[in-house]
Design an enzyme around this catalytic site. Structure first.
Site, PDB file in Angstrom:
ATOM      1  N   CYS A 163     -38.940  40.452 -20.118  1.00 31.75           N
ATOM      2  CA  CYS A 163     -39.255  39.212 -19.557  1.00 31.75           C
ATOM      3  C   CYS A 163     -40.549  38.646 -20.244  1.00 31.75           C
ATOM      4  O   CYS A 163     -41.072  37.652 -19.790  1.00 31.75           O
ATOM      5  CB  CYS A 163     -39.891  39.810 -18.181  1.00 31.75           C
ATOM      6  SG  CYS A 163     -38.828  40.724 -17.188  1.00 31.75           S
ATOM      7  N   HIS A 295     -48.531  36.026 -14.863  1.00 30.70           N
ATOM      8  CA  HIS A 295     -47.217  36.589 -14.842  1.00 30.70           C
ATOM      9  C   HIS A 295     -46.716  36.806 -13.541  1.00 30.70           C
ATOM     10  O   HIS A 295     -45.803  36.442 -13.193  1.00 30.70           O
ATOM     11  CB  HIS A 295     -47.215  37.964 -15.591  1.00 30.70           C
ATOM     12  CG  HIS A 295     -46.009  38.462 -15.710  1.00 30.70           C
ATOM     13  ND1 HIS A 295     -44.739  37.962 -16.220  1.00 30.70           N
ATOM     14  CD2 HIS A 295     -45.392  39.876 -15.125  1.00 30.70           C
ATOM     15  CE1 HIS A 295     -43.793  38.836 -16.197  1.00 30.70           C
ATOM     16  NE2 HIS A 295     -44.062  39.916 -15.583  1.00 30.70           N
ATOM     17  N   GLU A 306     -52.554  42.553 -13.093  1.00 29.28           N
ATOM     18  CA  GLU A 306     -53.069  41.546 -13.652  1.00 29.28           C
ATOM     19  C   GLU A 306     -54.484  40.823 -13.227  1.00 29.28           C
ATOM     20  O   GLU A 306     -55.206  40.351 -14.125  1.00 29.28           O
ATOM     21  CB  GLU A 306     -51.911  40.325 -13.815  1.00 29.28           C
ATOM     22  CG  GLU A 306     -52.134  39.037 -14.403  1.00 29.28           C
ATOM     23  CD  GLU A 306     -51.105  38.343 -14.491  1.00 29.28           C
ATOM     24  OE1 GLU A 306     -51.028  37.436 -15.455  1.00 29.28           O
ATOM     25  OE2 GLU A 306     -50.258  38.334 -13.558  1.00 29.28           O
ATOM     26  N   LYS A 326     -44.023  31.879 -10.345  1.00 24.63           N
ATOM     27  CA  LYS A 326     -42.554  32.637  -9.574  1.00 24.63           C
ATOM     28  C   LYS A 326     -42.263  32.367  -8.148  1.00 24.63           C
ATOM     29  O   LYS A 326     -41.503  32.722  -7.750  1.00 24.63           O
ATOM     30  CB  LYS A 326     -42.753  34.018 -10.095  1.00 24.63           C
ATOM     31  CG  LYS A 326     -42.633  34.395 -11.663  1.00 24.63           C
ATOM     32  CD  LYS A 326     -42.849  35.737 -12.177  1.00 24.63           C
ATOM     33  CE  LYS A 326     -42.722  35.859 -13.608  1.00 24.63           C
ATOM     34  NZ  LYS A 326     -43.491  35.491 -14.558  1.00 24.63           N
ATOM     35  N   HIS A 331     -38.348  34.885 -10.678  1.00 21.21           N
ATOM     36  CA  HIS A 331     -38.537  35.685 -12.156  1.00 21.21           C
ATOM     37  C   HIS A 331     -37.382  35.299 -13.144  1.00 21.21           C
ATOM     38  O   HIS A 331     -36.405  35.722 -12.853  1.00 21.21           O
ATOM     39  CB  HIS A 331     -38.710  37.225 -11.833  1.00 21.21           C
ATOM     40  CG  HIS A 331     -39.533  37.663 -13.233  1.00 21.21           C
ATOM     41  ND1 HIS A 331     -39.257  37.363 -14.274  1.00 21.21           N
ATOM     42  CD2 HIS A 331     -39.956  38.937 -13.438  1.00 21.21           C
ATOM     43  CE1 HIS A 331     -39.775  37.930 -15.512  1.00 21.21           C
ATOM     44  NE2 HIS A 331     -40.349  38.941 -14.712  1.00 21.21           N
ATOM     45  N   PHE A 389     -41.134  45.174 -18.987  1.00 21.70           N
ATOM     46  CA  PHE A 389     -40.927  46.415 -18.953  1.00 21.70           C
ATOM     47  C   PHE A 389     -41.632  47.347 -20.315  1.00 21.70           C
ATOM     48  O   PHE A 389     -41.372  46.637 -21.395  1.00 21.70           O
ATOM     49  CB  PHE A 389     -39.391  46.692 -18.926  1.00 21.70           C
ATOM     50  CG  PHE A 389     -38.715  46.748 -17.690  1.00 21.70           C
ATOM     51  CD1 PHE A 389     -39.487  46.541 -16.534  1.00 21.70           C
ATOM     52  CD2 PHE A 389     -37.392  47.297 -17.615  1.00 21.70           C
ATOM     53  CE1 PHE A 389     -38.787  46.745 -15.341  1.00 21.70           C
ATOM     54  CE2 PHE A 389     -36.758  47.526 -16.265  1.00 21.70           C
ATOM     55  CZ  PHE A 389     -37.454  47.153 -15.114  1.00 21.70           C
TER      56      PHE A 389
END
Length: 812
Positions: A163, A295, A306, A326, A331, A389
């Site tokens: 991502c 994010h 975050e 998002k 996403h 990830f």
């Protein structure tokens, strides 16, 4: 030389719209693009909210002209890139095309093509499966299409950091221009919706049943799709051609959490370091940032981590908003960071901060998430986060452009201080070197009677005996059962390199040590296993651990966790030139002072489906002949992992490290071949190697390790390079004759071939030459005439038209 890197054009499409204007209008109006989509599987249908593109895509005429039936990912990429190119007014004919580069970030690439081929194999048998689109399956194919469409012949990086891919692509472009490899780079990210990714995230329990609510009622993600591309160049370049400057890419940073395979560090320390370093690299302080484009996935763990990292960064400046796009587009995986960068540019242009929509609860605490309504504000600088990830973090900072004085990067030399390897040819460096010394060819003909029906090519590289008892020497035993084969290979060679370099990783230096992972196949076997489970069973057949291993960044992520490495982390997957590309990016990270040491790990695996696909494409040997044999007819696939530790020379010598050699020159470029083909008339490999020679101050090359495949068109090009750029006493060998073709790792195997020659002062034993072509024999039989091997070179070419190479020298 450090330059001001500016953006002179950008294009974007997402579920909000097909171009900048449509996206901009809906973004600031808070009109989301989330809608229900149903995906059908063997065990039933699944409906969920997606950021799906529901409008008709514009198929570029290029595809029809080239006779290509494009995959969705390629259509998305060109639609965004066309808008970008048009705004920047770029026509390759007006430039030296070798100075025009491409960087593509993607997580999924052409997975739909691979899934379709595997479905046909299962339903109709291997012999009846249609291979016509298989050349679109590798992630590197997207960059080939983009580069060929616009006639760009410079660097051709493909980055797959899950991502964070789209943001990392912009960072690589930034480094390419600063390093002087290109003047102008087309960079961005792209990913389509995929039943594969939805099934994987569903098995992890990460899918939200309603439109996601980042920072609000975090309960899961919505998957989206789209693409965004940018033209980046130095401000001097933009001014020379009278281009309009949209904004500046002030800086970026990468970091690793080294915490968990999927979950972020709950204290947000990895994200904090990433943002802190990006601010340092940009010359900004936290107070200079007008808002953070977060994010913000909508999952509890990511949102909470975050928020904590944001508070550590902004400190007393808590009025700086933290928002997420998002909630409106979902996403978008590998495209997320690029699309969110495009939205950040829109903020700078329009003087508005986009809302975080779907806030159904009043915001808590002292964080302003711009709930449900855009904020009018002068926006001079935006910090944009992309986390992935394995705790892989990327932060970029975009700002309005103004000419300023900038501090230059310190001059550094990059040296090799550690080596490791495991796979075909040997379980460690001493065994591989013995293979070189003895001239052994590690190729075997295997019994294919138990393989899938339809196999005709039984030749592969012979893997030495490897079991968990062996791997436990390098990998914590508790981790082994969760790792796939490619990760075991990579972690083993990487650990061997650390031990060989005597590099002690401590809490004090761990954030200055990074990992660049290079692979041609990635977790091919894992992806195919998941695809097979989806096709035969459905979503219920997927094991969560298996999906965790399916992203390319999982392997270096696991390695970072096991060895407490918290510096920059990235994954390069540029096909057969991945290994050389990994070295180049590692050197650039050292030059830009993102790290003091980088562990370059190349790893590739073999499995039956890989053999099937390459056989279907007609790329494999028909008779087992080696590269440069008179009857060579194709590749012999193999597998393995090679690792190099690159350090800043002064720091390496200060700690008393053994130095194998110094990286003196390199190149990475391409031609405009047909997809999966080669342009026999192209001179780009030749022109690229000339650039590497110039960078290295035109040394006398004593030894050349040829990264040949047994594919005549590629091998002929490499023969021409060796003839042209070496003297009558230069000795050459083909690495593939010893170890076969471990895809993207072959380049690093060739680097070990070079290091062997420099360390022992002799070329590897050429082995049996009874069937070799005279052109190859003439190179093999050259004499050094008493000269020590002080300078060695390797290069690699790839079907699709990418070429890369490295020149190394001894420092004593």
């Amino acid at each position: 030389m450090k330059k001001q890197i500016v953006i002179t054009g950008y294009g974007v499409l997402s579920s909000l719209g097909k171009n900048k204007e449509e996206n901009k209008a809906r973004l600031f109006a808070g009109k989301g693009g989330i809608s229900d989509v149903t995906m059908d599987y063997k065990d039933g249908s699944a409906t969920a909210p997606f950021g799906a593109i529901n409008f008709e895509l514009e198929e570029d005429p290029f595809f029809k002209e080239r006779g290509i039936k494009p995959d969705r990912v390629m259509v998305l990429a060109l639609q965004a890139a066309n808008e970008c190119i048009a705004q920047a007014k770029i026509n390759a004919k007006d430039f030296d095309s070798l100075r025009l580069g491409v960087v593509v970030g993607t997580a999924m690439g052409g997975i739909a093509v691979g899934s379709q081929f595997q479905k046909e194999c299962i339903e109709n048998g291997v012999d009846n499966a249609d291979p016509v689109s298989l050349a679109q399956y590798p992630l590197s194919a997207v960059a080939d299409i983009v580069a060929t469409r616009y006639g760009f012949n410079g660097t051709r990086f493909v980055v797959s950091t899950a991502c964070a891919s789209g943001a990392n692509a912009l960072g690589i472009a930034h480094d390419i221009i600063n390093d002087g490899l290109c003047d102008i780079v087309l960079a961005g990210g792209v990913d389509p919706l995929s039943p594969f990714s939805f099934a994987g995230f569903k098995c992890l329990g990460a899918i939200s049943r309603s439109p996601c609510q980042p920072y609000s009622a975090s309960s899961g993600i919505n998957i989206g799709e789209g693409a965004a591309f940018f033209i980046l160049e130095s401000d001097e370049s933009a001014k020379r051609r009278n281009a309009d400057i949209v904004a500046e890419l002030r800086g970026y940073s990468l970091s690793a959490d080294a915490y968990h395979a999927t979950a972020p560090d709950p204290n947000g320390q990895g994200a904090y370091r990433c943002m802190k370093n990006a601010l340092k690299n940009s010359g900004f302080k936290a107070k200079d940032i007008d808002y953070v484009n977060g994010h913000g996935t909508g999952t509890p763990a990511n949102d909470m981590a975050e928020k904590k990292s944001w508070k550590l960064i902004v400190g007393e400046h808590t009025s700086i908003p933290l928002i997420s796009n998002k909630s409106m587009i979902g996403h978008c995986m590998g495209a997320a960071g690029a699309i969110e960068a495009a939205f950040s540019l829109m903020s700078i242009e329009e003087g508005k901060i986009p809302p975080t929509t779907n806030f159904r609860k009043p915001p808590k605490g002292d964080i302003n998430h711009a709930p449900n309504k855009a904020i009018d504000a002068e926006v001079n600088a935006v910090l944009s986060n992309s986390f992935a990830f394995g705790g892989n973090n990327c932060t970029i900072i975009l700002s309005k452009y103004a000419k300023r004085d900038i501090d230059q990067y310190p001059e550094i030399d990059a040296v090799v201080t550690g080596v490791g390897c495991v796979g075909v040819g040997g379980r460690n460096l001493s065994e591989l070197y013995q293979t070189f010394k003895d001239g052994v060819s590690c190729i075997e003909k295997v019994d294919v009677t138990e393989w899938e029906k339809g196999f005709k090519t039984p030749y592969i590289g012979k893997l030495p005996e490897l079991d968990d008892k062996f791997f436990k020497n390098y990998i914590p035993a508790a981790k082994l059962r969760r790792l796939d084969k490619i990760t075991k290979l990579a972690m083993t060679s990487g650990k061997q390199a650390i031990l060989d370099a005597k590099l002690k990783i401590t809490p004090q230096n761990c954030s200055r040590i990074g990992v660049v992972y290079a692979t041609g196949t990635g977790p091919f076997a894992t992806i195919n296993t998941i695809n097979e489970q989806i096709l035969k069973v459905g979503v219920s057949g997927i094991a969560p651990d298996l999906f965790t291993n399916s992203v390319f960044i999982a392997t270096p992520g696991q390695f970072s966790i096991a060895n407490n490495i918290r510096g920059p982390i990235s994954a390069i997957t540029s096909g057969g030139v991945s290994g050389a590309a990994g070295i180049i990016y590692a050197v650039q990270l050292l030059k830009s002072d993102q790290a003091d040491a980088i562990i370059v790990i190349a790893a590739d695996e073999w499995d039956e489906m890989l053999q099937i696909t390459n056989e279907k494409l007609g790329l494999l040997t028909k008779n087992g002949a080696l590269a440069f044999d008179s009857d060579a007819s194709g590749m012999i696939l193999s597998e393995g992992s090679v690792s190099l530790i690159l350090e800043k020379k002064d720091l390496a010598l200060e700690r008393g490290a053994k130095v194998y050699g110094k990286i003196d020159g390199y190149f990475f470029n391409g031609d405009n071949s047909d997809l999966g083909g080669i342009d026999d008339t192209s001179s780009r490999w030749d022109e690229g190697f000339k650039l590497a020679m110039n960078m290295a101050n035109n040394p006398v090359i004593d030894y050349y390790a040829m990264t040949s495949y047994g594919i005549k068109s590629l091998d002929e090009k490499e023969l021409d390079i060796v003839r042209k750029y070496t003297g009558e006493n230069t000795v050459a060998r083909s690495t593939a004759r010893y170890v076969g073709t471990p895809t993207g790792s072959l380049g690093l195997y060739s680097m070990l071939n070079c290091l062997y020659s420099m360390e022992y002062g002799e070329a590897p034993n050429p082995g049996d030459l009874s069937n070799a072509r005279e052109e190859y024999k003439s190179l093999v039989k050259r004499e050094l005439n008493g000269r020590r091997i002080r300078c060695a070179a390797m290069s690699a070419g790839m079907l699709g038209g990418s070429y890369a190479g490295v020149i190394a020298t001894s420092i004593d």
